[in-house]
Scaffold this motif. Structure first.
Motif, PDB file in Angstrom:
ATOM      1  N   UNK A  53       0.830  -1.201   0.000  1.00  0.00           N
ATOM      2  CA  UNK A  53       0.000   0.000   0.000  1.00  0.00           C
ATOM      3  C   UNK A  53       0.871   1.261   0.000  1.00  0.00           C
ATOM      4  N   UNK A  54       1.936   1.235   0.766  1.00  0.00           N
ATOM      5  CA  UNK A  54       2.855   2.383   0.825  1.00  0.00           C
ATOM      6  C   UNK A  54       3.458   2.657  -0.557  1.00  0.00           C
ATOM      7  N   UNK A  55       3.776   1.589  -1.284  1.00  0.00           N
ATOM      8  CA  UNK A  55       4.399   1.729  -2.610  1.00  0.00           C
ATOM      9  C   UNK A  55       3.385   2.170  -3.664  1.00  0.00           C
ATOM     10  N   UNK A  56       2.190   1.553  -3.638  1.00  0.00           N
ATOM     11  CA  UNK A  56       1.218   1.754  -4.717  1.00  0.00           C
ATOM     12  C   UNK A  56       0.142   2.792  -4.416  1.00  0.00           C
ATOM     13  N   UNK A  57      -0.021   3.133  -3.125  1.00  0.00           N
ATOM     14  CA  UNK A  57      -1.102   4.015  -2.685  1.00  0.00           C
ATOM     15  C   UNK A  57      -2.477   3.442  -3.053  1.00  0.00           C
ATOM     16  N   UNK A  58      -2.560   2.123  -3.125  1.00  0.00           N
ATOM     17  CA  UNK A  58      -3.815   1.425  -3.434  1.00  0.00           C
ATOM     18  C   UNK A  58      -4.760   1.489  -2.238  1.00  0.00           C
ATOM     19  N   UNK A  59      -6.040   1.285  -2.521  1.00  0.00           N
ATOM     20  CA  UNK A  59      -7.000   1.072  -1.452  1.00  0.00           C
ATOM     21  C   UNK A  59      -6.683  -0.280  -0.818  1.00  0.00           C
ATOM     22  N   UNK A  60      -7.152  -0.496   0.407  1.00  0.00           N
ATOM     23  CA  UNK A  60      -6.828  -1.747   1.105  1.00  0.00           C
ATOM     24  C   UNK A  60      -8.089  -2.312   1.763  1.00  0.00           C
ATOM     25  N   UNK A  61      -8.198  -3.629   1.756  1.00  0.00           N
ATOM     26  CA  UNK A  61      -9.354  -4.323   2.312  1.00  0.00           C
ATOM     27  C   UNK A  61      -8.871  -5.592   3.005  1.00  0.00           C
ATOM     28  N   UNK A  62      -9.263  -5.736   4.263  1.00  0.00           N
ATOM     29  CA  UNK A  62      -8.877  -6.939   5.006  1.00  0.00           C
ATOM     30  C   UNK A  62      -9.988  -7.982   4.894  1.00  0.00           C
ATOM     31  N   UNK A  63      -9.631  -9.170   4.442  1.00  0.00           N
ATOM     32  CA  UNK A  63     -10.559 -10.297   4.346  1.00  0.00           C
ATOM     33  C   UNK A  63     -10.601 -10.962   5.719  1.00  0.00           C
ATOM     34  N   UNK A  64     -11.773 -10.972   6.341  1.00  0.00           N
ATOM     35  CA  UNK A  64     -11.920 -11.575   7.665  1.00  0.00           C
ATOM     36  C   UNK A  64     -13.165 -12.443   7.691  1.00  0.00           C
ATOM     37  N   UNK A  65     -13.043 -13.599   8.309  1.00  0.00           N
ATOM     38  CA  UNK A  65     -14.224 -14.450   8.463  1.00  0.00           C
ATOM     39  C   UNK A  65     -14.932 -14.105   9.770  1.00  0.00           C
ATOM     40  N   UNK A  66     -16.238 -14.315   9.776  1.00  0.00           N
ATOM     41  CA  UNK A  66     -17.037 -14.042  10.973  1.00  0.00           C
ATOM     42  C   UNK A  66     -16.565 -14.922  12.129  1.00  0.00           C
ATOM     43  N   UNK A  67     -16.331 -16.195  11.845  1.00  0.00           N
ATOM     44  CA  UNK A  67     -15.809 -17.108  12.873  1.00  0.00           C
ATOM     45  C   UNK A  67     -14.320 -16.870  13.031  1.00  0.00           C
ATOM     46  N   UNK A  68     -13.893 -16.560  14.229  1.00  0.00           N
ATOM     47  CA  UNK A  68     -12.472 -16.328  14.455  1.00  0.00           C
ATOM     48  C   UNK A  68     -11.756 -17.665  14.670  1.00  0.00           C
ATOM     49  N   UNK A  69     -10.490 -17.662  14.378  1.00  0.00           N
ATOM     50  CA  UNK A  69      -9.683 -18.863  14.568  1.00  0.00           C
ATOM     51  C   UNK A  69      -9.189 -18.915  16.011  1.00  0.00           C
ATOM     52  N   UNK A  70      -8.899 -20.126  16.496  1.00  0.00           N
ATOM     53  CA  UNK A  70      -8.386 -20.251  17.876  1.00  0.00           C
ATOM     54  C   UNK A  70      -7.094 -19.453  18.051  1.00  0.00           C
ATOM     55  N   UNK A  71      -6.828 -19.055  19.278  1.00  0.00           N
ATOM     56  CA  UNK A  71      -5.583 -18.329  19.569  1.00  0.00           C
ATOM     57  C   UNK A  71      -4.368 -19.242  19.405  1.00  0.00           C
ATOM     58  N   UNK A  72      -4.523 -20.514  19.748  1.00  0.00           N
ATOM     59  CA  UNK A  72      -3.435 -21.475  19.670  1.00  0.00           C
ATOM     60  C   UNK A  72      -3.109 -21.802  18.211  1.00  0.00           C
TER      61      UNK A  72
END
Length: 172
Positions: free
Chosen positions: A38-57
């Motif tokens: 993003x710093x290099x391209x100045x592109x927009x950014x979007x984080x892909x996240x699932x509703x169900x979170x993964x375990x901490x371990x």
């Protein structure tokens, strides 16, 4: 860059495998790479996240990821890109999980029409490179141009700005 671009990435902070050890990462390796792009391209950014979170371990997460892959799961995502049609280039980032992308990235790719777009994958890993993720992207996104991806060893991502910059210059 003349074409409008988006960086879409999946990353996992917390317990991660790095250089043979399980360590706690405050920011996931793929997010570090996405931020550099993003710093290099100045592109927009979007984080892909699932509703169900993964375990901490870490080991529990790898078990869940393996089960999702085996079942071809498509985890529901927390949000979507409302203006995907406005992007020409998608930088797609993810960690290599069991030889490919996390299944949430499959969900993301199946949620949009990528025909006539360029997908530029980048992947963090600890020795397995891109795996078969590039061919998986091509299968999911027929009609898109899928460029050769950049595998970045997770333990080296914080010092990879020069490597990433050279790669981005070749892609745009």
């Amino acid at each position: 860059m003349d074409r409008k671009s988006l960086i879409a990435y999946f990353s996992r902070e917390g317990n991660n495998y790095v250089s043979g050890n399980i360590i706690n990462l405050p920011v996931g390796n793929t997010e570090v790479a996405a931020t550099i792009i993003q710093k290099i391209t100045e592109s927009d950014i979007f984080r892909i996240e699932s509703i169900s979170t993964y375990p901490k371990d870490y080991h529990e997460t790898t078990d869940v990821a393996k089960k999702e892959l085996r079942e071809s799961a498509r985890p529901e995502l927390t949000s979507e890109v409302s203006n995907m049609d406005s992007y020409d280039v998608i930088f797609l980032g993810y960690p290599n999980w069991w030889g490919t992308m996390p299944m949430a990235v499959f969900t993301f790719l199946e949620s949009y029409d990528f025909s006539r777009k360029t997908i530029v994958p980048f992947c963090t890993h600890e020795g397995s490179g891109m795996g078969h993720s590039e061919s998986d992207i091509k299968k999911l996104c027929q009609g898109a141009t899928v460029e050769r991806g950049l595998p970045i060893k997770g333990c080296n991502v914080k010092g990879a700005e020069k490597e990433i910059s050279k790669w981005v210059e070749r892609m745009v």
